[in-house]
Enzyme design. Sequence first.
Site, PDB file in Angstrom:
ATOM      1  N   GLU A  44       0.845  -1.197   0.000  1.00 11.94           N
ATOM      2  CA  GLU A  44       0.000   0.000   0.000  1.00 11.94           C
ATOM      3  C   GLU A  44       0.882   1.249   0.000  1.00 11.94           C
ATOM      4  O   GLU A  44       1.946   1.279   0.606  1.00 11.94           O
ATOM      5  CB  GLU A  44      -0.892  -0.014   1.249  1.00 11.94           C
ATOM      6  CG  GLU A  44      -1.806   1.198   1.364  1.00 11.94           C
ATOM      7  CD  GLU A  44      -2.569   1.230   2.674  1.00 11.94           C
ATOM      8  OE1 GLU A  44      -3.688   1.755   2.685  1.00 11.94           O
ATOM      9  OE2 GLU A  44      -2.034   0.730   3.692  1.00 11.94           O
ATOM     10  N   LYS A 116      -9.662   1.656  -2.367  1.00 12.89           N
ATOM     11  CA  LYS A 116      -9.853   1.142  -1.008  1.00 12.89           C
ATOM     12  C   LYS A 116     -11.213   1.557  -0.451  1.00 12.89           C
ATOM     13  O   LYS A 116     -11.577   2.738  -0.462  1.00 12.89           O
ATOM     14  CB  LYS A 116      -8.724   1.660  -0.126  1.00 12.89           C
ATOM     15  CG  LYS A 116      -8.714   1.122   1.303  1.00 12.89           C
ATOM     16  CD  LYS A 116      -7.513   1.698   2.042  1.00 12.89           C
ATOM     17  CE  LYS A 116      -7.401   1.189   3.470  1.00 12.89           C
ATOM     18  NZ  LYS A 116      -6.224   1.776   4.156  1.00 12.89           N
ATOM     19  N   CYS A 157      -5.094  -3.142   2.944  1.00 14.75           N
ATOM     20  CA  CYS A 157      -4.782  -2.829   4.345  1.00 14.75           C
ATOM     21  C   CYS A 157      -5.982  -2.972   5.297  1.00 14.75           C
ATOM     22  O   CYS A 157      -6.352  -4.076   5.659  1.00 14.75           O
ATOM     23  CB  CYS A 157      -4.155  -1.437   4.428  1.00 14.75           C
ATOM     24  SG  CYS A 157      -3.203  -1.149   5.958  1.00 14.75           S
TER      25      CYS A 157
END
Length: 284
Positions: A44, A116, A157
């Site tokens: 990330e 995300k 994440c």
Amino acid sequence: MSRTVTIANLQTRPMPDFDTALNEALTLAQKAVSDGAELLCLPEYCGGLKTDGAAFAPPHASEAEHPVINGLRDFAAKKGVDILIGSVAVSGQGAKFNNRGLYVDKSGEILSRYDKIFLFDVNLSETQIYRESDRVEPGDQAVVANTRFGRIGHSICYDLRFAQLYRDLAQAGAEILFCPAAFAVPTGQAHWHVLNRSRAIENGAFMISPCAHGAVDGGGASYGHSLIVNPWGEVLADGGDAAGVSMATIDLDLVAATRKRIASLQHDRPYTLSQNEPVSTAAE
């Protein structure tokens, strides 16, 4: 015939600008290719990361003009390897940017992209407070894609804590689940390994989770320990506590075999939730 692929997690350090981020990535990418990797996976914010108080403040650019995306696409085409660009900051329509991951094939073409969904807004302590949503526009689309190595599912994440996302990806046919990360050190020490192993076991899938390692300009640090976990929950590779390359050769046939042994992805049932009212202890 088995369906195998040699995967390399490139455990980069959080870099403050495009140039140092790309140089870090390409140095490790070259090593991985020399060692026989066919699919390279980056963490990330591999395009650069800084913090500004509680907010994330990475360098960002449009996808078409992003120097890290373009540099990695060129490398993929030159070397004939696929690359998971874990995520980079991509300029949005307004003041906020997207935290976007991309899958690039061996010709340098972008096969899939994912913004995300779940953003890192947490209070780890009185001094460790993060508000990713201050500057990041969340995505609203889960993404699966066909690649030459199999069907893949994207995440990034903090998504790792939302098990239903991975179940949806697996039930849509994903055999490899990606979770590139810049996991914070306190939560990494407590939860990183167990969450990755859990997502692999729950879904009978490979978890490929490259994680940045080291201090972040502006404050904070990333945990490292990039992981490759098989569908039975076994850790095949762990990147440890330093920048570098960790690799494993995986066999995608193990996904079907594991899902045949434990077919939990086919066993959903509807249910309702019953909640009793709390019993009062006060005098009538």
